[in-house]
Design a protein around this motif. Structure first.
Motif, PDB file in Angstrom:
ATOM      1  N   SER A  37      -4.428  -6.758 -16.990  1.00  0.00           N
ATOM      2  CA  SER A  37      -3.370  -7.583 -17.576  1.00  0.00           C
ATOM      3  C   SER A  37      -2.743  -8.578 -16.594  1.00  0.00           C
ATOM      4  CB  SER A  37      -2.274  -6.680 -18.158  1.00  0.00           C
ATOM      5  OG  SER A  37      -1.774  -5.822 -17.165  1.00  0.00           O
ATOM      6  N   LEU A  38      -3.096  -8.521 -15.333  1.00  0.00           N
ATOM      7  CA  LEU A  38      -2.549  -9.437 -14.332  1.00  0.00           C
ATOM      8  C   LEU A  38      -3.672 -10.068 -13.521  1.00  0.00           C
ATOM      9  CD1 LEU A  38       0.285  -7.171 -12.883  1.00  0.00           C
ATOM     10  CD2 LEU A  38       0.586  -9.099 -14.435  1.00  0.00           C
ATOM     11  N   PRO A  39      -3.426 -11.236 -12.920  1.00  0.00           N
ATOM     12  CA  PRO A  39      -4.445 -11.839 -12.053  1.00  0.00           C
ATOM     13  C   PRO A  39      -4.448 -11.144 -10.680  1.00  0.00           C
ATOM     14  CG  PRO A  39      -2.531 -13.260 -12.142  1.00  0.00           C
ATOM     15  CD  PRO A  39      -2.267 -12.105 -13.075  1.00  0.00           C
ATOM     16  N   GLU A  40      -4.964  -9.933 -10.656  1.00  0.00           N
ATOM     17  CA  GLU A  40      -4.911  -9.105  -9.455  1.00  0.00           C
ATOM     18  C   GLU A  40      -6.233  -8.356  -9.288  1.00  0.00           C
ATOM     19  OE1 GLU A  40      -2.004  -5.610  -7.787  1.00  0.00           O
ATOM     20  OE2 GLU A  40      -2.484  -5.603  -9.920  1.00  0.00           O
ATOM     21  N   ILE A  41      -6.653  -8.238  -8.032  1.00  0.00           N
ATOM     22  CA  ILE A  41      -7.839  -7.456  -7.678  1.00  0.00           C
ATOM     23  C   ILE A  41      -7.436  -6.472  -6.599  1.00  0.00           C
ATOM     24  CG2 ILE A  41     -10.128  -7.552  -6.586  1.00  0.00           C
ATOM     25  CD1 ILE A  41     -10.452 -10.315  -7.884  1.00  0.00           C
ATOM     26  N   VAL A  42      -7.931  -5.254  -6.712  1.00  0.00           N
ATOM     27  CA  VAL A  42      -7.709  -4.259  -5.665  1.00  0.00           C
ATOM     28  C   VAL A  42      -9.084  -3.883  -5.120  1.00  0.00           C
ATOM     29  CG1 VAL A  42      -7.639  -2.306  -7.257  1.00  0.00           C
ATOM     30  CG2 VAL A  42      -6.594  -2.088  -5.031  1.00  0.00           C
ATOM     31  N   GLU A  43      -9.188  -3.861  -3.799  1.00  0.00           N
ATOM     32  CA  GLU A  43     -10.454  -3.507  -3.159  1.00  0.00           C
ATOM     33  C   GLU A  43     -10.280  -2.252  -2.321  1.00  0.00           C
ATOM     34  OE1 GLU A  43     -13.936  -5.277  -0.225  1.00  0.00           O
ATOM     35  OE2 GLU A  43     -12.163  -6.492  -0.629  1.00  0.00           O
ATOM     36  N   PHE A  44     -11.114  -1.257  -2.587  1.00  0.00           N
ATOM     37  CA  PHE A  44     -11.147  -0.024  -1.818  1.00  0.00           C
ATOM     38  C   PHE A  44     -12.349  -0.092  -0.886  1.00  0.00           C
ATOM     39  CE2 PHE A  44      -8.845   1.096  -5.637  1.00  0.00           C
ATOM     40  CZ  PHE A  44      -7.839   1.912  -5.175  1.00  0.00           C
ATOM     41  N   SER A  46     -14.775   1.550   2.330  1.00  0.00           N
ATOM     42  CA  SER A  46     -15.294   2.869   2.694  1.00  0.00           C
ATOM     43  C   SER A  46     -14.589   3.493   3.891  1.00  0.00           C
ATOM     44  CB  SER A  46     -16.798   2.797   2.957  1.00  0.00           C
ATOM     45  OG  SER A  46     -17.062   1.900   4.011  1.00  0.00           O
ATOM     46  N   ASP A  47     -13.859   2.696   4.672  1.00  0.00           N
ATOM     47  CA  ASP A  47     -13.128   3.234   5.834  1.00  0.00           C
ATOM     48  C   ASP A  47     -11.734   3.728   5.465  1.00  0.00           C
ATOM     49  OD1 ASP A  47     -11.789   0.840   5.429  1.00  0.00           O
ATOM     50  OD2 ASP A  47     -12.032   0.129   7.486  1.00  0.00           O
ATOM     51  N   LYS A  48     -11.490   3.918   4.155  1.00  0.00           N
ATOM     52  CA  LYS A  48     -10.218   4.440   3.628  1.00  0.00           C
ATOM     53  C   LYS A  48      -9.070   3.436   3.722  1.00  0.00           C
ATOM     54  CE  LYS A  48     -11.925   8.511   2.847  1.00  0.00           C
ATOM     55  NZ  LYS A  48     -11.860   9.339   1.743  1.00  0.00           N
ATOM     56  N   THR A  49      -9.399   2.156   3.819  1.00  0.00           N
ATOM     57  CA  THR A  49      -8.392   1.106   3.750  1.00  0.00           C
ATOM     58  C   THR A  49      -8.652   0.303   2.486  1.00  0.00           C
ATOM     59  OG1 THR A  49      -9.710  -0.525   4.986  1.00  0.00           O
ATOM     60  CG2 THR A  49      -8.237   0.923   6.269  1.00  0.00           C
ATOM     61  N   GLY A  50      -7.728  -0.559   2.161  1.00  0.00           N
ATOM     62  CA  GLY A  50      -7.906  -1.400   0.993  1.00  0.00           C
ATOM     63  C   GLY A  50      -6.927  -2.546   1.010  1.00  0.00           C
ATOM     64  N   ILE A  51      -7.011  -3.366  -0.026  1.00  0.00           N
ATOM     65  CA  ILE A  51      -6.150  -4.532  -0.091  1.00  0.00           C
ATOM     66  C   ILE A  51      -5.921  -4.915  -1.557  1.00  0.00           C
ATOM     67  CG2 ILE A  51      -8.049  -6.189   0.099  1.00  0.00           C
ATOM     68  CD1 ILE A  51      -6.153  -7.787   2.002  1.00  0.00           C
ATOM     69  N   PHE A  52      -4.669  -5.251  -1.862  1.00  0.00           N
ATOM     70  CA  PHE A  52      -4.325  -5.823  -3.157  1.00  0.00           C
ATOM     71  C   PHE A  52      -4.351  -7.335  -2.996  1.00  0.00           C
ATOM     72  CE2 PHE A  52      -2.259  -1.691  -3.794  1.00  0.00           C
ATOM     73  CZ  PHE A  52      -2.611  -1.412  -5.104  1.00  0.00           C
ATOM     74  N   LEU A  53      -5.053  -8.016  -3.876  1.00  0.00           N
ATOM     75  CA  LEU A  53      -5.115  -9.477  -3.867  1.00  0.00           C
ATOM     76  C   LEU A  53      -4.524  -9.980  -5.177  1.00  0.00           C
ATOM     77  CD1 LEU A  53      -8.791  -9.714  -2.603  1.00  0.00           C
ATOM     78  CD2 LEU A  53      -6.742 -10.143  -1.258  1.00  0.00           C
ATOM     79  N   VAL A  54      -3.366 -10.624  -5.082  1.00  0.00           N
ATOM     80  CA  VAL A  54      -2.674 -11.148  -6.258  1.00  0.00           C
ATOM     81  C   VAL A  54      -2.654 -12.665  -6.149  1.00  0.00           C
ATOM     82  CG1 VAL A  54      -0.539 -11.128  -7.603  1.00  0.00           C
ATOM     83  CG2 VAL A  54      -1.233  -9.086  -6.335  1.00  0.00           C
ATOM     84  N   LYS A  55      -3.004 -13.334  -7.237  1.00  0.00           N
ATOM     85  CA  LYS A  55      -3.061 -14.790  -7.238  1.00  0.00           C
ATOM     86  C   LYS A  55      -1.728 -15.387  -6.803  1.00  0.00           C
ATOM     87  CE  LYS A  55      -4.284 -18.670 -10.142  1.00  0.00           C
ATOM     88  NZ  LYS A  55      -4.661 -19.134 -11.457  1.00  0.00           N
ATOM     89  N   ASP A  56      -1.790 -16.332  -5.884  1.00  0.00           N
ATOM     90  CA  ASP A  56      -0.630 -17.062  -5.363  1.00  0.00           C
ATOM     91  C   ASP A  56       0.374 -16.176  -4.631  1.00  0.00           C
ATOM     92  OD1 ASP A  56      -1.679 -19.430  -6.465  1.00  0.00           O
ATOM     93  OD2 ASP A  56      -0.676 -19.067  -8.378  1.00  0.00           O
ATOM     94  N   SER A  57      -0.052 -15.037  -4.108  1.00  0.00           N
ATOM     95  CA  SER A  57       0.819 -14.136  -3.340  1.00  0.00           C
ATOM     96  C   SER A  57       0.071 -13.659  -2.099  1.00  0.00           C
ATOM     97  CB  SER A  57       1.214 -12.915  -4.172  1.00  0.00           C
ATOM     98  OG  SER A  57       1.980 -13.296  -5.281  1.00  0.00           O
ATOM     99  N   LEU A  60      -1.808  -7.528   0.200  1.00  0.00           N
ATOM    100  CA  LEU A  60      -1.048  -6.329   0.536  1.00  0.00           C
ATOM    101  C   LEU A  60      -2.035  -5.225   0.942  1.00  0.00           C
ATOM    102  CD1 LEU A  60       1.797  -5.032   0.561  1.00  0.00           C
ATOM    103  CD2 LEU A  60       1.389  -4.389  -1.820  1.00  0.00           C
ATOM    104  N   PRO A  61      -2.097  -4.904   2.245  1.00  0.00           N
ATOM    105  CA  PRO A  61      -3.030  -3.868   2.700  1.00  0.00           C
ATOM    106  C   PRO A  61      -2.500  -2.466   2.416  1.00  0.00           C
ATOM    107  CG  PRO A  61      -1.830  -4.734   4.564  1.00  0.00           C
ATOM    108  CD  PRO A  61      -1.389  -5.527   3.352  1.00  0.00           C
ATOM    109  N   PHE A  62      -3.403  -1.495   2.351  1.00  0.00           N
ATOM    110  CA  PHE A  62      -3.024  -0.101   2.129  1.00  0.00           C
ATOM    111  C   PHE A  62      -4.098   0.822   2.696  1.00  0.00           C
ATOM    112  CE2 PHE A  62      -5.361  -1.392  -1.680  1.00  0.00           C
ATOM    113  CZ  PHE A  62      -6.252  -0.352  -1.857  1.00  0.00           C
ATOM    114  N   THR A  63      -3.761   2.106   2.759  1.00  0.00           N
ATOM    115  CA  THR A  63      -4.749   3.142   3.051  1.00  0.00           C
ATOM    116  C   THR A  63      -4.814   4.056   1.840  1.00  0.00           C
ATOM    117  OG1 THR A  63      -3.094   4.558   4.115  1.00  0.00           O
ATOM    118  CG2 THR A  63      -4.356   3.089   5.552  1.00  0.00           C
ATOM    119  N   TRP A  64      -5.934   4.749   1.680  1.00  0.00           N
ATOM    120  CA  TRP A  64      -6.105   5.607   0.512  1.00  0.00           C
ATOM    121  C   TRP A  64      -6.823   6.895   0.870  1.00  0.00           C
ATOM    122  CZ3 TRP A  64     -11.034   6.812  -1.280  1.00  0.00           C
ATOM    123  CH2 TRP A  64     -12.081   6.024  -0.800  1.00  0.00           C
ATOM    124  N   THR A  65      -6.547   7.922   0.052  1.00  0.00           N
ATOM    125  CA  THR A  65      -7.223   9.201   0.197  1.00  0.00           C
ATOM    126  C   THR A  65      -7.436   9.806  -1.192  1.00  0.00           C
ATOM    127  OG1 THR A  65      -5.117  10.360   0.451  1.00  0.00           O
ATOM    128  CG2 THR A  65      -6.244   9.774   2.465  1.00  0.00           C
TER     129      THR A  65
END
Length: 109
Positions: A37-44, A46-57, A60-65
């Protein structure tokens, strides 16, 4: 002595099974997911990190488990603190829960 060898073999088999099972849960999530519903992509990654990519913003990096089964915890550094969100993955759908809201993502090919 024969019993000891058999017990050691069983421990190795169980350990290997657990290792393979855990890696499957992790690899299910790795990749890019598009918000429905939003212009957003989240990428996970394999090294347990990721990033939120929001259009025109800014990104936002993150870690995941993987907490258990298909449950995932995302830790996002925010203003000197870490905010945690939970989500779950089922086949090609990732659902992220946060503060009374849900975001639904589908795997990108």
């Amino acid at each position: 002595m024969k019993f000891l060898k058999m017990a050691l073999l069983m421990v190795c088999v169980v350990s290997l099974s657990c290792l393979v099972g855990c890696s499957k849960a992790d690899t299910r999530l790795v990749g890019k997911w598009k918000n429905q519903s939003l212009p957003e992509i989240v990428e996970f990654k394999s090294d347990k990190t990721g990033i939120f990519l929001v259009k025109d913003s800014p990104s936002l990096p993150f870690t995941w488990t993987v907490v258990k089964g298909s449950e995932v915890r995302i830790d996002i550094p925010f203003q000197g603190q870490v905010r945690s969100l939970t989500g779950s993955v089922e086949k090609n759908v990732f659902t992220l829960n946060g503060q009374g809201e849900q975001a639904v993502y589908v795997r990108m090919e």
